[in-house]
Scaffold this motif. Structure first.
Motif, PDB file in Angstrom:
ATOM      1  N   LYS A 162      42.856  -5.638 -54.932  1.00 20.13           N
ATOM      2  CA  LYS A 162      41.451  -5.250 -54.801  1.00 20.13           C
ATOM      3  C   LYS A 162      40.579  -6.141 -55.678  1.00 20.13           C
ATOM      4  N   ALA A 163      39.339  -6.343 -55.239  1.00 21.60           N
ATOM      5  CA  ALA A 163      38.350  -7.068 -56.043  1.00 21.60           C
ATOM      6  C   ALA A 163      36.975  -6.481 -55.759  1.00 21.60           C
ATOM      7  N   VAL A 164      36.171  -6.382 -56.809  1.00 20.39           N
ATOM      8  CA  VAL A 164      34.818  -5.839 -56.681  1.00 20.39           C
ATOM      9  C   VAL A 164      33.867  -6.742 -57.455  1.00 20.39           C
ATOM     10  N   TYR A 165      32.730  -7.072 -56.833  1.00 18.07           N
ATOM     11  CA  TYR A 165      31.691  -7.874 -57.477  1.00 18.07           C
ATOM     12  C   TYR A 165      30.360  -7.133 -57.379  1.00 18.07           C
ATOM     13  N   VAL A 166      29.671  -7.041 -58.502  1.00 18.82           N
ATOM     14  CA  VAL A 166      28.315  -6.492 -58.528  1.00 18.82           C
ATOM     15  C   VAL A 166      27.417  -7.580 -59.109  1.00 18.82           C
ATOM     16  N   THR A 167      26.420  -7.998 -58.342  1.00 17.89           N
ATOM     17  CA  THR A 167      25.580  -9.112 -58.785  1.00 17.89           C
ATOM     18  C   THR A 167      24.378  -8.608 -59.581  1.00 17.89           C
ATOM     19  N   SER A 176       2.184 -15.108 -50.860  1.00 20.47           N
ATOM     20  CA  SER A 176       0.832 -14.885 -50.329  1.00 20.47           C
ATOM     21  C   SER A 176       0.745 -13.455 -49.808  1.00 20.47           C
ATOM     22  N   LEU A 177      -0.424 -13.110 -49.301  1.00 20.50           N
ATOM     23  CA  LEU A 177      -0.587 -11.776 -48.712  1.00 20.50           C
ATOM     24  C   LEU A 177       0.266 -11.616 -47.463  1.00 20.50           C
ATOM     25  N   GLU A 178       0.464 -12.727 -46.765  1.00 17.29           N
ATOM     26  CA  GLU A 178       1.197 -12.658 -45.511  1.00 17.29           C
ATOM     27  C   GLU A 178       2.709 -12.766 -45.701  1.00 17.29           C
ATOM     28  N   VAL A 179       3.127 -13.457 -46.743  1.00 15.32           N
ATOM     29  CA  VAL A 179       4.561 -13.689 -46.955  1.00 15.32           C
ATOM     30  C   VAL A 179       5.013 -12.848 -48.138  1.00 15.32           C
ATOM     31  N   ALA A 180       5.824 -11.837 -47.827  1.00 16.48           N
ATOM     32  CA  ALA A 180       6.285 -10.928 -48.879  1.00 16.48           C
ATOM     33  C   ALA A 180       7.450 -11.536 -49.651  1.00 16.48           C
ATOM     34  N   GLY A 181       7.609 -11.050 -50.840  1.00 15.63           N
ATOM     35  CA  GLY A 181       8.785 -11.413 -51.623  1.00 15.63           C
ATOM     36  C   GLY A 181       9.879 -10.370 -51.425  1.00 15.63           C
ATOM     37  N   PHE A 182      10.914 -10.461 -52.233  1.00 16.20           N
ATOM     38  CA  PHE A 182      11.986  -9.474 -52.108  1.00 16.20           C
ATOM     39  C   PHE A 182      12.749  -9.387 -53.423  1.00 16.20           C
ATOM     40  N   ARG A 183      13.552  -8.352 -53.503  1.00 13.83           N
ATOM     41  CA  ARG A 183      14.550  -8.263 -54.564  1.00 13.83           C
ATOM     42  C   ARG A 183      15.805  -7.671 -53.937  1.00 13.83           C
ATOM     43  N   ASN A 184      16.941  -8.191 -54.376  1.00 17.74           N
ATOM     44  CA  ASN A 184      18.186  -7.785 -53.725  1.00 17.74           C
ATOM     45  C   ASN A 184      19.342  -7.829 -54.720  1.00 17.74           C
ATOM     46  N   GLN A 185      20.279  -6.953 -54.493  1.00 18.47           N
ATOM     47  CA  GLN A 185      21.498  -6.900 -55.297  1.00 18.47           C
ATOM     48  C   GLN A 185      22.665  -6.636 -54.353  1.00 18.47           C
ATOM     49  N   TYR A 186      23.752  -7.415 -54.537  1.00 21.69           N
ATOM     50  CA  TYR A 186      24.925  -7.252 -53.680  1.00 21.69           C
ATOM     51  C   TYR A 186      26.028  -6.495 -54.421  1.00 21.69           C
ATOM     52  N   VAL A 187      26.720  -5.654 -53.652  1.00 18.50           N
ATOM     53  CA  VAL A 187      27.988  -5.069 -54.091  1.00 18.50           C
ATOM     54  C   VAL A 187      29.020  -5.496 -53.058  1.00 18.50           C
ATOM     55  N   VAL A 188      29.969  -6.332 -53.486  1.00 23.57           N
ATOM     56  CA  VAL A 188      30.968  -6.894 -52.577  1.00 23.57           C
ATOM     57  C   VAL A 188      32.333  -6.329 -52.951  1.00 23.57           C
ATOM     58  N   ALA A 189      33.046  -5.816 -51.943  1.00 28.45           N
ATOM     59  CA  ALA A 189      34.378  -5.256 -52.181  1.00 28.45           C
ATOM     60  C   ALA A 189      35.391  -5.964 -51.294  1.00 28.45           C
ATOM     61  N   LEU A 190      36.539  -6.308 -51.881  1.00 30.38           N
ATOM     62  CA  LEU A 190      37.632  -6.938 -51.141  1.00 30.38           C
ATOM     63  C   LEU A 190      38.855  -6.041 -51.249  1.00 30.38           C
ATOM     64  N   LEU A 191      39.550  -5.875 -50.134  1.00 36.21           N
ATOM     65  CA  LEU A 191      40.750  -5.045 -50.117  1.00 36.21           C
ATOM     66  C   LEU A 191      41.844  -5.788 -49.365  1.00 36.21           C
ATOM     67  N   PHE A 206      18.455  -4.030 -50.695  1.00 28.77           N
ATOM     68  CA  PHE A 206      17.389  -4.980 -50.362  1.00 28.77           C
ATOM     69  C   PHE A 206      16.044  -4.272 -50.304  1.00 28.77           C
ATOM     70  N   GLU A 207      15.055  -4.900 -50.942  1.00 32.04           N
ATOM     71  CA  GLU A 207      13.689  -4.373 -50.922  1.00 32.04           C
ATOM     72  C   GLU A 207      12.714  -5.530 -50.758  1.00 32.04           C
ATOM     73  N   LYS A 208      11.604  -5.246 -50.050  1.00 33.37           N
ATOM     74  CA  LYS A 208      10.542  -6.236 -49.919  1.00 33.37           C
ATOM     75  C   LYS A 208       9.452  -5.938 -50.944  1.00 33.37           C
ATOM     76  N   LEU A 209       8.852  -7.019 -51.445  1.00 29.58           N
ATOM     77  CA  LEU A 209       7.809  -6.883 -52.460  1.00 29.58           C
ATOM     78  C   LEU A 209       6.513  -7.506 -51.959  1.00 29.58           C
ATOM     79  N   ALA A 210       5.436  -6.747 -52.082  1.00 27.68           N
ATOM     80  CA  ALA A 210       4.109  -7.290 -51.782  1.00 27.68           C
ATOM     81  C   ALA A 210       3.458  -7.704 -53.093  1.00 27.68           C
ATOM     82  N   GLN A 211       2.344  -8.391 -52.995  1.00 23.43           N
ATOM     83  CA  GLN A 211       1.630  -8.787 -54.206  1.00 23.43           C
ATOM     84  C   GLN A 211       1.212  -7.545 -54.994  1.00 23.43           C
ATOM     85  N   GLY A 212       1.249  -7.670 -56.298  1.00 25.39           N
ATOM     86  CA  GLY A 212       0.955  -6.532 -57.154  1.00 25.39           C
ATOM     87  C   GLY A 212       2.167  -5.673 -57.427  1.00 25.39           C
TER      88      GLY A 212
END
Length: 244
Positions: A162-167, A176-191, A206-212
């Motif tokens: 087994k292997a587990v990775y948390v980033t 810009s107002l039209e192009v959102a940002g994001f924040r993300n975190q992976y949890v990867v599991a191998l069996l 995964f989440e999208k971020l707007a300005q502000g």
């Protein structure tokens, strides 16, 4: 007594007187050999004294040489003994170090195995795919793919099965107002599965971020797409000729 007898008597008396005078006035000369013998005797005595002194000096020197040789032998013996003791101590230390390394490795392996058994990865809703490669190969490619895409691993636990990775959470600010940002975190599991197959499960937060800093809603399908992208990249890397 006539004149002739008187003359004869006078001559006899004079001759006797002269003979007596010669006998008492002349001493016999000493023999030259006696002086030479005395000189030789003195020279021999001096030579014998010199030889005796040299012999005494040689004895003292030989004693000093013998003493020095003994000291050298003792020092050599002590050095060899110290060298043998040092080698023995070094061998013992090396054995202890090997045992300590083995014990440390055993403790680490046991701790990792226990940690892996205790970790429960929530795979509900995660994307999963079976990779026809052993776990060690898939784990290496997962690590490379995460690093390539800018994800630092915060926690990782690996065993033979087994292997587990948390980033760390990766954040991209909106441009810009039209192009959102994001924040993300992976949890990867191998069996590890039978016949050198590894099951790869990826769950993204995964989440999208707007300005502000405002968080925008994200659909389940968008999150699943992010998860499938990582699986696809790992699968593509495993299909490369260098990984086959």
């Amino acid at each position: 007594m006539n004149n002739g007898d008187a003359n004869r008597f006078l001559c006899a008396a004079l001759g006797g007187f002269l003979m007596a005078t010669m006998l008492t006035g002349c001493k016999p000369e000493e023999s030259p050999l006696k002086g030479e013998n005395e000189t030789l005797r003195k020279q021999v005595a001096r030579q014998e004294s010199l030889v005796s002194s040299l012999q005494d000096g040689n004895k003292v020197m030989q004693q000093q040489i013998d003493l020095l040789n003994q000291e050298i032998r003792d020092a050599k013996k002590a050095a060899e003994s110290a060298k043998a003791e040092a080698k023995s101590a070094g061998d013992q230390l090396e054995i202890q170090l090997v045992q300590a390394r083995k014990l440390t490795a055993d403790i680490k392996r046991t701790a990792v195995e226990q940690a892996a058994q205790n970790i429960q990865v929530e795979t509900k809703g995660a994307q999963a795919e079976d990779m026809p490669r052993p776990l060690s190969t898939v784990a290496k490619v997962v690590e490379e793919s995460l690093a390539k895409n800018g994800y630092s691993v915060r926690v990782s636990v690996k065993t033979d099965q087994k292997a587990v990775y948390v980033t760390e959470r990766k954040i991209s600010n909106p441009v810009s107002l039209e192009v959102a940002g994001f924040r993300n975190q992976y949890v990867v599991a191998l069996l590890a599965m039978p016949t050198s197959v590894t099951r790869l499960s990826v769950k993204a937060e995964f989440e999208k971020l707007a300005q502000g800093g405002r968080i925008l809603s994200v659909s389940t399908e968008e999150t699943a797409e992010i998860e499938r992208r990582l699986i696809g990249e790992v699968s593509k890397a495993l299909s490369a000729p260098s990984k086959t």
